[in-house]
Design a protein around this motif. Structure first.
Motif, PDB file in Angstrom:
ATOM      1  N   SER A  21       0.392  -1.224  -0.018  1.00 36.68           N
ATOM      2  CA  SER A  21       0.098   0.170  -0.126  1.00 36.68           C
ATOM      3  C   SER A  21       0.886   0.801   0.007  1.00 36.68           C
ATOM      4  CB  SER A  21      -0.559  -0.100   0.952  1.00 36.68           C
ATOM      5  OG  SER A  21      -1.368  -0.428   1.460  1.00 36.68           O
ATOM      6  N   SER A  22       0.584   2.501  -0.800  1.00 34.71           N
ATOM      7  CA  SER A  22       0.989   3.603  -0.803  1.00 34.71           C
ATOM      8  C   SER A  22      -0.216   4.398  -0.701  1.00 34.71           C
ATOM      9  CB  SER A  22       2.626   3.734  -1.353  1.00 34.71           C
ATOM     10  OG  SER A  22       2.870   4.950  -2.225  1.00 34.71           O
ATOM     11  N   THR A  23       0.048   5.740  -0.391  1.00 37.58           N
ATOM     12  CA  THR A  23      -0.470   7.315  -0.617  1.00 37.58           C
ATOM     13  C   THR A  23       0.956   8.272  -1.335  1.00 37.58           C
ATOM     14  OG1 THR A  23      -2.512   6.528   0.728  1.00 37.58           O
ATOM     15  CG2 THR A  23      -1.796   9.036  -0.038  1.00 37.58           C
ATOM     16  N   ARG A  24       1.098   8.790  -0.493  1.00 38.48           N
ATOM     17  CA  ARG A  24       2.295   9.091  -0.865  1.00 38.48           C
ATOM     18  C   ARG A  24       3.419   9.421  -2.067  1.00 38.48           C
ATOM     19  NH1 ARG A  24       0.948  10.296   3.981  1.00 38.48           N
ATOM     20  NH2 ARG A  24       0.967   7.960   3.806  1.00 38.48           N
ATOM     21  N   THR A  25       3.763   7.721  -2.155  1.00 36.90           N
ATOM     22  CA  THR A  25       4.700   7.642  -2.495  1.00 36.90           C
ATOM     23  C   THR A  25       4.516   7.298  -4.690  1.00 36.90           C
ATOM     24  OG1 THR A  25       6.104   6.396  -0.908  1.00 36.90           O
ATOM     25  CG2 THR A  25       6.977   6.384  -3.193  1.00 36.90           C
ATOM     26  N   GLN A  28      12.043   8.675  -0.389  1.00 36.94           N
ATOM     27  CA  GLN A  28      11.719   9.413   0.666  1.00 36.94           C
ATOM     28  C   GLN A  28      12.973  10.057   1.254  1.00 36.94           C
ATOM     29  OE1 GLN A  28       9.061   9.062   2.404  1.00 36.94           O
ATOM     30  NE2 GLN A  28       9.627  10.619   3.809  1.00 36.94           N
ATOM     31  N   PRO A  73       7.850  11.164   7.682  1.00 40.05           N
ATOM     32  CA  PRO A  73       7.460  10.730   6.607  1.00 40.05           C
ATOM     33  C   PRO A  73       6.215  10.270   5.973  1.00 40.05           C
ATOM     34  CG  PRO A  73       8.474   8.306   7.958  1.00 40.05           C
ATOM     35  CD  PRO A  73       8.287  10.023   8.244  1.00 40.05           C
ATOM     36  N   GLY A  74       5.080  10.574   7.162  1.00 37.19           N
ATOM     37  CA  GLY A  74       3.403   9.474   6.881  1.00 37.19           C
ATOM     38  C   GLY A  74       3.768   7.840   6.487  1.00 37.19           C
ATOM     39  N   ARG A 128       7.519  -0.812  -5.339  1.00 39.06           N
ATOM     40  CA  ARG A 128       7.370  -0.465  -4.074  1.00 39.06           C
ATOM     41  C   ARG A 128       7.223  -2.394  -3.659  1.00 39.06           C
ATOM     42  NH1 ARG A 128       4.590   2.341   0.396  1.00 39.06           N
ATOM     43  NH2 ARG A 128       6.441   3.857   0.092  1.00 39.06           N
ATOM     44  N   HIS A 156      14.161   3.193   1.654  1.00 39.89           N
ATOM     45  CA  HIS A 156      13.801   4.151   0.227  1.00 39.89           C
ATOM     46  C   HIS A 156      13.416   4.932  -0.318  1.00 39.89           C
ATOM     47  CE1 HIS A 156       9.594   6.348  -0.227  1.00 39.89           C
ATOM     48  NE2 HIS A 156       9.066   5.669   0.467  1.00 39.89           N
TER      49      HIS A 156
HETATM   50  N1   CP Z   1       5.980   7.584   2.937  1.00 38.50           N
HETATM   51  C1   CP Z   1       5.838   7.081   2.573  1.00 38.50           C
HETATM   52  O1   CP Z   1       6.575   5.869   1.795  1.00 38.50           O
HETATM   53  O2   CP Z   1       4.269   7.573   2.633  1.00 38.50           O
HETATM   54  P1   CP Z   1       3.394   6.167   1.778  1.00 38.50           P
HETATM   55  O3   CP Z   1       3.353   4.687   2.300  1.00 38.50           O
HETATM   56  O4   CP Z   1       1.748   6.616   1.286  1.00 38.50           O
HETATM   57  O5   CP Z   1       3.926   5.465   0.466  1.00 38.50           O
END
Ligand code: CP
Length: 316
Positions: free
Chosen positions: A55-59, A139, A272-273, A108, A136
């Motif tokens: 899962s990922s939102t930002r990346t 990041q 980093p969230g 990822r 990462h």
């Molecule tokens: N910082 C980061 O990798 O966030 P995501 O998991 O939302 O991509």
């Protein structure tokens, strides 16, 4: 220096000069994100594939938008709903998508080394968007970009770019690819790095392996640091087994306003969230005046444009 790499697999393998070349290229792309027409033709005709097995939102969104701002065509692959559920291997999946005529994979994966495997088995550029607990790199780069920009260190020699700054990385270091990429990159640019948190989540061996300090004394870390990079407790990797409970963790190691009174007045807070609000950091601090968390996300766009431009476009 002239960039020569086709892949970005980790920060451990990059020199200080290469890291600074990415940061300087990102600084020039940051201006594009401020325009009303946020697009340049650098990767016109190229195809960038987001290959996300976690899962990922930002990346994932940041890479997709960055590729689009460079005028690349983009394709987003997530393992759910794909033929991975029928048993197809990572290499077979990648080779089949490569056969459609693509140029780059942003991957990822929960397995450390998955991006390195794709780099060996396909002809595409491969960008690591997080591989298990390993690295990462984008990041790490966007965190370093944010620190360098905030403390106005843009004009220094690469090895001294962050000299004199102490960056503490707090929390679940044991499971953190972000901590590893930050530690490698920050150390190469001359910063002092302290990994901090409970001994179970910050074993001394990790500090030794990365060549950085370890501290379990939060008061000491508060006094010393110019930057606090708080990391999420990775409950999905069973990090909750390493301390008695979230309330104890927040009370002893979490960043809150009372604790931050002991910090330097100019110290900044990063994360980093995604954030576990109220565990590693209080909502007041995450949204407060010291926080640069959303600047990190904004800078991630410029950094990812730079990485795609250098690895996919510039020489390849
Ligand atoms: N910082 C980061 O990798 O966030 P995501 O998991 O939302 O991509």
């Amino acid at each position: 220096m002239a960039w020569t790499r086709k892949h970005l697999l980790d920060l451990e393998e990059l020199s200080a000069a290469e890291i600074v070349e990415i940061l300087d290229t990102a600084a020039s792309f940051k201006e594009v994100s401020g325009r009303s027409v946020k697009k340049v033709p650098a990767l016109r005709g190229r195809v960038v594939v987001n290959l996300f097995f976690e899962s990922s939102t930002r990346t994932s969104n940041s890479f997709a938008l960055s590729a689009q701002r460079l005028s690349a065509d983009t394709l987003s692959f997530t393992s759910s709903g794909s033929s991975v559920s029928k048993g197809e291997t990572l290499i077979d999946t990648a080779k089949n998508i490569e056969a459609m005529g693509v140029d780059a994979f942003v991957i990822r994966h929960s397995a450390p080394g998955a991006p390195h495997l794709l780099a060996r088995h396909t002809g595409c550029s491969v960008i690591n968007a997080g591989d298990g607990c390993h690295e990462h790199p984008t990041q790490g780069l966007l965190d370093i970009f944010t620190i360098r920009e905030h403390f106005k260190r843009e004009k220094s020699e690469p090895e001294k770019a962050l000299k004199g700054l102490t960056v503490s990385i707090l929390g679940d270091i044991r499971h953190s690819r972000v901590a590893r990429s930050n530690a490698h990159g920050l150390r190469k640019l001359g910063a002092r790095v302290i990994l901090a948190g409970p001994p179970t989540l910050v074993p001394a061996a990790i500090g030794q392996a990365l060549g950085v300090e370890v501290s379990h004394d939060i008061d000491y870390v508060l006094k010393e640091s110019d930057v606090f990079n708080c990391l999420r407790i990775q409950f999905e990797r069973k990090a909750g087994r390493f301390f008695p409970g979230v309330r104890e963790y927040a009370a002893i190691y979490g960043l809150n306003e009372e604790r931050m009174k002991k910090a330097k007045p100019e110290a900044i807070i990063m994360h980093p969230g995604p954030i576990n609000r109220g565990i590693e950091i209080t909502p007041e601090l995450a949204d407060g005046t010291r926080s640069v968390i959303l600047h990190q996300v904004e800078n991630g766009m410029a950094v990812r444009m730079a990485v795609l431009y250098l690895c996919v476009g510039a020489n390849n």
